[in-house]
Write a protein that holds these residues in place. Structure first.
Motif, PDB file in Angstrom:
ATOM      1  N   LYS A   8       0.855  -1.323  -0.004  1.00 33.00           N
ATOM      2  CA  LYS A   8       0.057  -0.012  -0.076  1.00 33.00           C
ATOM      3  C   LYS A   8       0.931   1.253  -0.014  1.00 33.00           C
ATOM      4  O   LYS A   8       1.865   1.428   0.766  1.00 33.00           O
ATOM      5  N   MET A   9       0.542   2.230  -0.879  1.00 31.09           N
ATOM      6  CA  MET A   9       1.336   3.453  -0.996  1.00 31.09           C
ATOM      7  C   MET A   9       0.686   4.362   0.349  1.00 31.09           C
ATOM      8  O   MET A   9      -0.129   3.955   1.075  1.00 31.09           O
ATOM      9  N   GLN A  10       1.777   5.612   0.699  1.00 28.25           N
ATOM     10  CA  GLN A  10       1.348   6.344   1.635  1.00 28.25           C
ATOM     11  C   GLN A  10       0.028   6.950   1.523  1.00 28.25           C
ATOM     12  O   GLN A  10      -0.614   7.004   2.478  1.00 28.25           O
ATOM     13  N   ASN A  11      -0.405   7.156   0.281  1.00 23.90           N
ATOM     14  CA  ASN A  11      -1.647   7.752   0.164  1.00 23.90           C
ATOM     15  C   ASN A  11      -2.922   6.860   0.218  1.00 23.90           C
ATOM     16  O   ASN A  11      -3.987   7.097  -0.009  1.00 23.90           O
ATOM     17  N   GLY A  12      -2.409   5.432   0.590  1.00 26.16           N
ATOM     18  CA  GLY A  12      -3.669   4.303   0.800  1.00 26.16           C
ATOM     19  C   GLY A  12      -4.089   3.730  -0.522  1.00 26.16           C
ATOM     20  O   GLY A  12      -4.610   2.720  -0.391  1.00 26.16           O
ATOM     21  N   THR A  13      -3.320   4.017  -1.678  1.00 28.16           N
ATOM     22  CA  THR A  13      -3.687   3.341  -3.006  1.00 28.16           C
ATOM     23  C   THR A  13      -2.505   2.081  -3.046  1.00 28.16           C
ATOM     24  O   THR A  13      -1.640   2.401  -2.260  1.00 28.16           O
ATOM     25  N   GLU A  55      -0.096  -0.137  -4.820  1.00 28.15           N
ATOM     26  CA  GLU A  55       1.194   0.236  -5.592  1.00 28.15           C
ATOM     27  C   GLU A  55       0.906  -0.944  -6.880  1.00 28.15           C
ATOM     28  O   GLU A  55       0.753  -2.075  -6.559  1.00 28.15           O
TER      29      GLU A  55
END
Ligand SMILES: *[C@@H]1O[C@H](CO)[C@@H](O)[C@H](O)[C@H]1NC(C)=O
Ligand SMILES: *[C@@H]1O[C@H](CO)[C@@H](O)[C@H](O)[C@H]1NC(C)=O
Ligand SMILES: *[C@@H]1O[C@H](CO)[C@@H](O)[C@H](O)[C@H]1NC(C)=O
Ligand SMILES: *[C@@H]1O[C@H](CO)[C@@H](O)[C@H](O)[C@H]1NC(C)=O
Ligand SMILES: *[C@@H]1O[C@H](CO)[C@@H](O)[C@H](O)[C@H]1NC(C)=O
Ligand SMILES: *[C@@H]1O[C@H](CO)[C@@H](O)[C@H](O)[C@H]1NC(C)=O
Ligand SMILES: *[C@@H]1O[C@H](CO)[C@@H](O)[C@H](O)[C@H]1NC(C)=O
Ligand SMILES: *[C@@H]1O[C@H](CO)[C@@H](O)[C@H](O)[C@H]1NC(C)=O
Length: 567
Positions: free
Chosen positions: A185-190, A192
């Motif tokens: 998961k990326m930092q903004n929640g989406t 990868e």
């Protein structure tokens, strides 16, 4: 653009491969999410070798070598359902790492179920660098696992040239972007997404309408699961060359991609390969995974193929690491068949009881009842029935079920047929009264150059026949000389014969016997019946045999199956 020579060929291809209808598009989940604490091996061609990575907090991360030895490697390999670890390595190059280092100073005793059950400093607490990442090599029992290549080859003379056209991408005019969720998961929640880009030629793809490679479209984006990502490029290359190597690990992905894009020939070839690879996995993960895949894609033939293999090789399934993962539904399907090969019916009852007990509360009472009701209690020997009340782990939970089934079984086992028939509840056609393939007292196993000519079995499992024996004469004929010696005409070889030594129909019993072929002493590859006491065996594994057997190295098992004759 392709050369002129290739162009001619392409037009020829177009004429030959008029695509048929739309294909069923998959339901195969391309974004199946890993779960907290999952482990994986990354960076090698074999599923059993690679850098260890652990999934935590929506990210894959590595493990540092401090404290790492064989005990830790064992836990990783068993968590991945391999039988154990062969070796481990440190700082080996398994390709680029970007994730965090999750575990350091790890201490396992070797029996933990998950790597995170072992002691460690704390998630992400470490003073290591990625140079100290650990890798492991797991045992696979069968060294060919995942490595044995099956070459599918439908080449025409210029296919190597077309392979070069694909490789150097010259003149390509259609971009295929394959996207896979990495699980991170990326930092903004989406999530990868990993991308693979392939530049292809419209003219090659235009034979397969599902690529949408029409005049006005110049690129597509496709979702490909992470596990199928490594094979995507060789799949596209196949469209040029009609050649592809398929292994136990890739066959499911290649079938999925071929179905998704309507590549009919490849769908057919990989479907056939499924049957071939089924016996290649002694750990039974492939068989269960293919069964699941067949359910998801609605492939009834594959589904039946998997269930049949599991039924025939049931005893090995119960001792395999995959046994704990089998679903109640699949277990139920196996139990409803008459071709399950087991020592006796009691073995099946015990396997149901231990399967339910080992899973604690995970099986609902309703599924427990469903599974238990598929046991053919009348086929269980009376002395074992007597012991059920004290020996069965589920008796107290399901008293009425056991009681009713035991009563039915006692009636079948102590009443004369004439008395049974006056019982309105007795229906001879009911599955409970039909034997499966019992190997204990009902069969004999022989090799072709055996000396055994006769053997005996009980006549019927009812107590009424206690002490009476049925005698059998058996023969395996591998040359016409042997046939003529016995005054027989063998239509093909090998031929087998199983003959009763006297007429047992006076006991109102009829036999529906079976021949089991065990391949190389490892798995059952065929079950067949007899016609007029005779059976013919196909020695060519591409025709006839249910599952292939290298070198036709069979052991023959003759199984006797009695039933009452009504009327
Ligand atoms: C999240 O961040 C990635 C790059 O870090 C970016 O590509 C993506 O568009 C972002 N998503 C949202 C919903 O902001
Ligand atoms: C092809 O086009 C159809 C209809 O526009 C679309 O539903 C489908 O997803 C496209 N296929 C690919 C592989 O992009
Ligand atoms: C298949 O594998 C063999 C052996 O590794 C290799 O020589 C051959 O090029 C491969 N063929 C394809 C089509 O990938
Ligand atoms: C099945 O079990 C037998 C006996 O334990 C073993 O010899 C054989 O290799 C097993 N077969 C497979 C396919 O694992
Ligand atoms: C079964 O469930 C009960 C209550 O839900 C729980 O207390 C017990 O530990 C569970 N037993 C097993 C073996 O999981
Ligand atoms: C029942 O259990 C006892 C003790 O565990 C054992 O000795 C006996 O053989 C079992 N009977 C059967 C029929 O399994
Ligand atoms: C045939 O299988 C048996 C095991 O049943 C094995 O011992 C033997 O080596 C095999 N023979 C050949 C020629 O592969
Ligand atoms: C098996 O049968 C197929 C189809 O009849 C044939 O093409 C193949 O050559 C045969 N293989 C052997 C080893 O006899």
């Amino acid at each position: 653009m392709p050369t002129r020579r290739n162009m001619c060929l392409l037009w020829l291809l177009l004429l030959l491969h008029v695509c048929e209808g739309a294909f069923r598009v998959d339901l195969f989940k391309s974004t199946a999410q890993p779960r907290e604490g999952d482990v994986r091996l990354v960076g090698s061609k074999s599923p059993a070798v690679g850098r260890v990575e652990v999934y935590h907090d929506s990210k894959w991360g590595t493990v540092c070598d401090d404290g790492w030895d064989m005990a830790e490697a064992q836990v990783v390999c068993r968590q991945l359902h391999f039988p154990g670890a062969k070796s481990f390595d440190i700082g080996q190059d398994y390709g680029q790492v970007t994730g965090p280092i999750w575990l350091d100073d790890i201490q396992c005793n070797g029996n933990e179920k998950h790597l995170f059950n072992c002691g460690f400093k704390g998630w992400g607490v470490t003073d290591c660098t990625h140079k100290e990442d650990v890798g492991v090599t797991c045992e696979t029992e069968d060294t060919s696992l995942g490595d044995r290549r099956h070459l599918l080859d439908h080449t025409f003379s210029l296919s190597d040239d077309l392979g070069k056209t694909f490789d150097d991408q010259r003149g390509c005019n259609f971009l295929i972007v394959a996207k896979s969720a990495s699980g991170n998961k990326m930092q903004n929640g989406t999530l990868e997404m990993l991308e693979t880009q392939i530049c292809a030629h419209k003219i090659m793809l235009s034979q397969f309408p599902l690529f949408n490679a029409t005049e006005d479209i110049s690129s597509i984006t496709v979702d490909v699961s992470l596990s199928c990502r490594p094979y995507f490029s060789s799949f596209i290359r196949y469209l040029y060359t009609r050649k592809i190597n398929v292994t136990l690990s890739s066959v499911q992905c290649i079938h999925w991609m071929a179905s998704k894009f309507g590549v009919k020939q490849l769908v057919e070839d990989t479907t056939r390969l499924f049957t071939q690879v089924l016996p290649e996995d002694p750990l039974f993960h492939t068989q269960l995974s293919l069964y699941k895949y067949a359910e998801e894609t609605g492939d009834l033939v594959l589904r039946e193929n998997c269930i049949q293999y599991l039924a025939w090789n049931f005893v090995n399934l119960t001792t395999s690491p995959a046994w704990a993962d089998i679903s109640a539904e699949l277990f139920g399907l196996i139990l409803s068949r008459s071709d399950v090969v087991v020592p006796d019916e009691f073995f099946l009852l015990q396997s149901v009881e231990s399967w339910i007990t080992e899973r604690g509360n995970a099986t609902s009472l309703k599924s427990q009842v469903d599974l238990l009701n598929r046991i053919r209690f009348p086929m269980i020997a009376v002395e074992k029935l007597y012991a059920l009340e004290v020996n069965s782990s589920l008796y107290s939970t399901h008293q009425k079920l056991y009681h009713d089934n035991m009563l039915k079984a006692f009636q079948f086992n102590v009443l004369l047929l004439s008395n049974l028939l006056s019982n309105p509840k007795f229906d001879n056609a009911e599955e409970d009264y039909q034997p499966r393939l019992y190997t204990d007292s009902w069969s004999i196993a022989v090799t072709p150059n055996h000396q055994i000519r006769t053997f005996s079995t009980p006549i019927h499992n009812s107590l009424i026949f206690q002490g009476k024996k049925a005698g059998w004469g058996l023969g395996i004929f591998t040359s016409q000389y042997q046939c003529s010696n016995q005054g027989l005409r063998c239509k093909s070889l090998p031929m087998v014969r199983l003959r009763p030594q006297s007429d047992y129909s006076r006991y109102k019993v009829i036999f529906h016997n079976r021949l089991l072929l065990m391949c190389q002493g490892k798995y059952i590859c065929e079950v067949q019946g007899f016609k007029d006491d005779v059976g013919y065996i196909s020695e060519n594994s591409t025709v006839g045999l249910s599952y292939p057997c290298p070198d036709n190295n069979y052991t023959y098992r003759f199984v006797v199956r009695p039933e009452y004759i009504l009327a």
